[in-house]
Design an enzyme around this catalytic site. Structure first.
Site, PDB file in Angstrom:
ATOM      1  N   ALA A  62     -29.247 -54.306  -4.456  1.00  0.00           N
ATOM      2  CA  ALA A  62     -27.915 -54.682  -3.977  1.00  0.00           C
ATOM      3  C   ALA A  62     -27.188 -53.448  -3.452  1.00  0.00           C
ATOM      4  O   ALA A  62     -27.414 -52.332  -3.936  1.00  0.00           O
ATOM      5  CB  ALA A  62     -27.130 -55.295  -5.128  1.00  0.00           C
ATOM      6  N   GLY A 103     -32.190 -55.613  -6.804  1.00  0.00           N
ATOM      7  CA  GLY A 103     -32.299 -56.741  -5.879  1.00  0.00           C
ATOM      8  C   GLY A 103     -33.555 -56.666  -5.025  1.00  0.00           C
ATOM      9  O   GLY A 103     -34.061 -57.705  -4.572  1.00  0.00           O
ATOM     10  N   GLU A 106     -36.006 -58.265  -7.059  1.00  0.00           N
ATOM     11  CA  GLU A 106     -35.673 -59.699  -7.180  1.00  0.00           C
ATOM     12  C   GLU A 106     -36.123 -60.468  -5.938  1.00  0.00           C
ATOM     13  O   GLU A 106     -36.607 -61.596  -6.035  1.00  0.00           O
ATOM     14  CB  GLU A 106     -34.168 -59.874  -7.424  1.00  0.00           C
ATOM     15  CG  GLU A 106     -33.771 -59.424  -8.834  1.00  0.00           C
ATOM     16  CD  GLU A 106     -32.283 -59.539  -9.076  1.00  0.00           C
ATOM     17  OE1 GLU A 106     -31.522 -58.805  -8.408  1.00  0.00           O
ATOM     18  OE2 GLU A 106     -31.870 -60.356  -9.918  1.00  0.00           O
TER      19      GLU A 106
HETATM   20  N1  COA Z   1     -26.623 -49.314  -2.610  1.00  0.00           N
HETATM   21  C1  COA Z   1     -25.951 -48.519  -1.772  1.00  0.00           C
HETATM   22  N2  COA Z   1     -26.269 -47.241  -1.525  1.00  0.00           N
HETATM   23  C2  COA Z   1     -27.325 -46.746  -2.177  1.00  0.00           C
HETATM   24  C3  COA Z   1     -28.065 -47.501  -3.085  1.00  0.00           C
HETATM   25  C4  COA Z   1     -27.691 -48.851  -3.286  1.00  0.00           C
HETATM   26  N3  COA Z   1     -28.368 -49.657  -4.112  1.00  0.00           N
HETATM   27  N4  COA Z   1     -29.059 -46.738  -3.592  1.00  0.00           N
HETATM   28  C5  COA Z   1     -28.925 -45.532  -3.016  1.00  0.00           C
HETATM   29  N5  COA Z   1     -27.885 -45.537  -2.157  1.00  0.00           N
HETATM   30  C6  COA Z   1     -27.414 -44.452  -1.302  1.00  0.00           C
HETATM   31  C7  COA Z   1     -26.960 -43.253  -2.109  1.00  0.00           C
HETATM   32  O1  COA Z   1     -25.603 -43.404  -2.497  1.00  0.00           O
HETATM   33  C8  COA Z   1     -27.159 -42.132  -1.124  1.00  0.00           C
HETATM   34  O2  COA Z   1     -26.092 -42.158  -0.216  1.00  0.00           O
HETATM   35  P1  COA Z   1     -25.407 -40.794   0.301  1.00  0.00           P
HETATM   36  O3  COA Z   1     -26.520 -40.018   0.930  1.00  0.00           O
HETATM   37  O4  COA Z   1     -24.360 -41.271   1.224  1.00  0.00           O
HETATM   38  O5  COA Z   1     -24.874 -40.131  -0.936  1.00  0.00           O
HETATM   39  C9  COA Z   1     -28.403 -42.558  -0.352  1.00  0.00           C
HETATM   40  O6  COA Z   1     -28.528 -43.974  -0.551  1.00  0.00           O
HETATM   41  C10 COA Z   1     -29.674 -41.907  -0.830  1.00  0.00           C
HETATM   42  O7  COA Z   1     -29.745 -42.074  -2.243  1.00  0.00           O
HETATM   43  P2  COA Z   1     -30.198 -40.902  -3.198  1.00  0.00           P
HETATM   44  O8  COA Z   1     -30.017 -41.368  -4.584  1.00  0.00           O
HETATM   45  O9  COA Z   1     -29.546 -39.629  -2.792  1.00  0.00           O
HETATM   46  O10 COA Z   1     -31.739 -40.818  -2.808  1.00  0.00           O
HETATM   47  P3  COA Z   1     -33.009 -40.646  -3.731  1.00  0.00           P
HETATM   48  O11 COA Z   1     -34.157 -40.701  -2.802  1.00  0.00           O
HETATM   49  O12 COA Z   1     -32.843 -39.492  -4.626  1.00  0.00           O
HETATM   50  O13 COA Z   1     -33.047 -41.941  -4.685  1.00  0.00           O
HETATM   51  C11 COA Z   1     -33.015 -44.249  -5.270  1.00  0.00           C
HETATM   52  C12 COA Z   1     -33.241 -43.211  -4.152  1.00  0.00           C
HETATM   53  C13 COA Z   1     -33.094 -45.608  -4.645  1.00  0.00           C
HETATM   54  C14 COA Z   1     -34.113 -44.113  -6.332  1.00  0.00           C
HETATM   55  C15 COA Z   1     -31.647 -44.000  -5.955  1.00  0.00           C
HETATM   56  O14 COA Z   1     -30.662 -43.886  -4.944  1.00  0.00           O
HETATM   57  C16 COA Z   1     -31.226 -45.106  -6.879  1.00  0.00           C
HETATM   58  O15 COA Z   1     -31.619 -45.115  -8.023  1.00  0.00           O
HETATM   59  N6  COA Z   1     -30.402 -46.043  -6.366  1.00  0.00           N
HETATM   60  C17 COA Z   1     -29.838 -47.088  -7.184  1.00  0.00           C
HETATM   61  C18 COA Z   1     -30.824 -48.193  -7.358  1.00  0.00           C
HETATM   62  C19 COA Z   1     -30.210 -49.307  -8.178  1.00  0.00           C
HETATM   63  O16 COA Z   1     -29.663 -49.074  -9.234  1.00  0.00           O
HETATM   64  N7  COA Z   1     -30.329 -50.544  -7.676  1.00  0.00           N
HETATM   65  C20 COA Z   1     -29.796 -51.651  -8.343  1.00  0.00           C
HETATM   66  C21 COA Z   1     -28.464 -51.962  -7.804  1.00  0.00           C
HETATM   67  S1  COA Z   1     -27.706 -53.214  -8.779  1.00  0.00           S
END
Ligand code: COA
Length: 702
Positions: A62, A103, A106
């Site tokens: 999401a 998501g 999901e």
């Molecule tokens: N929604 C919106 N933006 C997201 C996102 C999400 N689910 N997941 C990551 N981003 C954004 C980050 O804020 C970051 O933005 P920025 O560069 O403007 O700061 C960008 O994507 C890159 O993320 P980052 O965490 O820096 O990259 P990474 O490669 O180190 O890690 C993930 C990638 C996906 C592993 C990590 O971002 C993460 O754990 N995201 C959350 C996943 C999550 O909890 N999903 C469930 C949502 S309910």
């Protein structure tokens, strides 16, 4: 660029998510996928639908930026999209080419078949944001992997490997990552030629007999004891329990209701605040994000104590060769032995494989001469916390290291600018303040000196991510952010002992608040002598208060230095901690000497006084520009000092209770505690100003 790339070939419609950087499922992407699936369903030439991604990641779930806005559930919502995929009359295959989280997983669970690349990880991390999966994850996952595995994934929030996903039945096929695209195409054609059917998840029942009748109660008791955090995890348990007792459509409705309760719970605000703060912390004030990064291929660590060894392990574990330097052979032997023992423990606990253990140790070299450091790109000094010792090390490093090599100090309190001034390259001098045990604790305070270059800062910040740390840039002052704030916090935790609270009451007030450990126990663990040294170094701040850490000084005089000597404030037998009547007598004597009458202190007052001190000092720190953002302070406290993540850190907590409340509590203690209160409880000017404006820390500088 379009959010989707569409391809139709051999009766297969491929829908590839293409929304950089992480395919977050915001409304536009959801709408695009929804429309593409519907088109494919209405097109008679299409026999199978494939959902995949053009990015490294399959999908990060999401769109977190939509949370708490109307867009989060704007049509088509993620549950609607998953329902469409689940009910599709044509088989849908998820080709999971990279990590599928939240998501993202999901969506894949709603598909009929899942094909996973072997490097990819899948998980439902919502609980780390104070939520549960809200698009069917809690209902569909148990149908594939069983209640026990689903619960571990949902309540724990940790992603699992492709191998684990295959064994547990979450995916149908795992393919090598290097040939994923081409192999996956073959798998899909094979599915098509075999005429695999479209499936409906509602037809799958969770095997109730696979778990004990009291499984959910047991899980709650074992994994989620009555701690005050963990709201979302408990909701997750409830949701998975519904997957067993309700048909899919009812279970989905239950999940939606439980999700909404999480959404409005303060714990989810706190955890999301930390998520965004961590991303914001990578934007360093005054440093362009395109600033070049120095390449780091070899590192040296000076000092072979617990800290030096732990720091060396951080680099070794990240695959960076390390030279550990100590002028004494026995120091080197001790450092190497500590590192080897720590890796052995990690191996025994299953945290690393034998191969990783051997590899990390193969990257370690030792040296006793500075000349061995001629080719390293970064040196971290972790010697005794004494300015003369540190400046001698930095002069030697300046002479021995190549131009451009970053010289970092692990000082926790000393003036980094003074250290930098004894080198010919202050632009390359920076603080890397690790927290003990360095190979475990996630926080890295990155101390920016007056002359530290943007390139140096950017390099070390990027490095912190490579080390798996939360790197937060801070300015130079006594104790930087973390230790500066801990001083007034610990002062209160000890002061209440003189006013009548027992050490156990002081500790319990803080652990009840949610701190990982009380400040009194923390002082015993860190060493009473260490606390005294830190207090002495900052004497000009408190010399007018003769009660200041008076108990700690009295204990040091007796050689009761905490856990390491078997007694400090408490007495220790192994790990067992007991109250000490001798210490109680010392406390009574100090109180008597300072005419402090004992009284009953409520637990709430004790916690309040300590936490208010964190907030007030944090406000001073912000105003002085030592921290750039309130969120930076919160990250430091959560990742370095055991502040409960579900409260979001001290500054977020202050916003939650409201700054006018914070101010009025400080002012009331200012009065009720007499001259002592007057001396220590004056609200910081920034706090007063924000409270008067009806603003919050979060709104500061916006
Ligand atoms: N929604 C919106 N933006 C997201 C996102 C999400 N689910 N997941 C990551 N981003 C954004 C980050 O804020 C970051 O933005 P920025 O560069 O403007 O700061 C960008 O994507 C890159 O993320 P980052 O965490 O820096 O990259 P990474 O490669 O180190 O890690 C993930 C990638 C996906 C592993 C990590 O971002 C993460 O754990 N995201 C959350 C996943 C999550 O909890 N999903 C469930 C949502 S309910």
């Amino acid at each position: 660029m379009s959010d989707l790339l569409l391809k139709t070939e051999n009766n297969i419609a491929t829908i590839a998510m293409n929304a950089a950087p992480v395919n977050a499922l915001g409304q536009p992407l959801r709408a695009a996928i929804y429309a593409a699936v519907q088109d494919a369903l209405h097109n008679d030439a299409i026999a199978m639908i494939v959902l995949t991604s053009t990015a490294k990641l399959f999908c990060a779930g999401a769109d977190i930026t939509e949370f708490n806005t109307e867009r989060a559930f704007a049509s088509p919502s993620l549950p609607e999209l998953c329902d469409l995929i689940d009910h599709a009359r044509k088989p849908v295959v998820a080709l999971i080419n990279g990590d599928a989280l939240g998501g993202g997983l999901e969506l894949a669970l709603a598909a009929d078949y899942r094909v996973l690349a072997e490097h990819a990880r899948v998980g439902l991390p919502e609980v780390t944001l104070g939520l549960i999966p809200g698009a069917g994850g809690t209902q569909r996952l148990p149908r594939f992997v069983g209640a026990e595995k689903a619960l571990t994934m949902i309540a724990g929030g940790k992603a699992i490997s492709a191998n684990d996903a295959k064994i547990s039945g979450l995916v149908d096929v795992v393919l090598s990552s290097s040939a994923f695209e081409c192999e996956a195409e073959k798998v899909c054609r094979d599915f098509l030629s075999k005429g695999v059917p479209a499936l409906d998840c509602a037809d799958i029942l969770v095997d109730e007999n696979a778990i004990a009748a009291d499984f959910f109660q047991q899980f709650l008791a074992r994994q989620l004891p009555a701690q005050r955090g963990g709201f979302a995890a408990r909701q997750g348990v409830e949701a998975v329990a519904r997957a067993l007792s309700q048909p899919l459509d009812e279970g989905l409705a239950s999940e939606a209701a439980l999700f909404r309760e999480c959404e409005t719970n303060p714990q989810s605000r706190a955890l999301q605040h930390l998520f965004f703060s961590q991303r914001a912390a990578s934007r360093i004030e005054g440093v362009d994000k395109n600033t070049p990064v120095k390449s780091l291929n070899a590192v040296a660590v000076i000092g072979t104590g617990t800290m030096g060894s732990g720091i060396a392990m951080c680099f070794l574990s990240a695959g960076l060769p390390v030279i550990l330097l100590d002028s004494h052979e026995e120091g080197l032997a001790r450092g190497r032995a500590t590192i080897e023992q720590n890796y052995q423990k990690m191996l025994q606990r299953g945290r690393i494989t034998e191969q990783q253990c051997v590899h990390c140790l193969s990257l370690l070299q030792t040296a006793s001469e500075y000349s061995a450091l001629a080719d390293v790109d970064l040196v971290v000094e972790a010697v005794f916390e004494d300015m003369a010792v540190k400046t001698a090390v930095f002069s030697a490093l300046d002479a021995a290291c190549k131009p451009g090599c970053i010289l970092a100090s692990n000082t926790s309190t000393l003036d980094l600018d003074a250290i930098a001034a004894c080198t010919s390259r202050p632009q390359d001098v920076i603080g890397m303040h690790f927290f003990s045990p360095a190979h475990v604790m996630k926080l890295l305070e990155i101390v920016r000196g007056e002359a530290t270059s943007a390139e140096c800062l950017n390099t070390v910040h990027k490095l912190s991510k490579r080390l798996g740390k939360v790197g937060v840039v801070v300015g130079v002052c006594y104790g930087f952010v973390g230790n500066r704030m801990v001083a007034p916090y610990s002062r209160e935790a000890f002061r209440v002992l003189l006013e009548g609270a027992s050490p156990a009451q002081s500790d319990a007030a803080l652990t009840e608040f949610g701190m990982a450990m009380g400040a009194v126990s923390m002082a015993d663990m860190a060493g009473i002598d260490v606390g005294c040294m830190a207090a002495e170094a900052n004497k000009h701040e408190w010399q007018d208060d003769s009660t200041y850490q008076a108990l700690q000084f009295a204990l040091r005089e007796r050689g009761w230095l905490g856990q390491k000597t078997g007694r400090g404030v408490y007495r220790y037998e192994g790990r067992l901690k007991q109250a000490s009547p001798d210490v109680q007598a010392i406390i009574a004597a100090i109180a008597h000497e300072h005419a402090i009458a004992p009284r009953d202190l409520a637990q709430a007052e004790i916690a309040d006084r300590c936490i208010l001190m964190l907030i007030n000092e944090g406000a001073h720190i912000l105003q002085e520009g030592i921290a750039s953002r309130p969120g930076d302070i919160d990250l430091i406290y959560v990742h370095g000092y055991g502040f409960p993540a579900w409260r979001g850190g001290p500054m977020h907590y202050a916003d939650e209770i409201g700054l006018p409340t914070v101010v009025s509590r400080l002012q009331s203690l200012c009065t009720s505690l007499g001259a002592y209160g007057e001396r220590w409880f004056k609200p910081a000017p920034l706090l007063l100003r924000l409270a008067e404006q009806g603003a919050s820390f979060a709104q500061w500088r916006q």
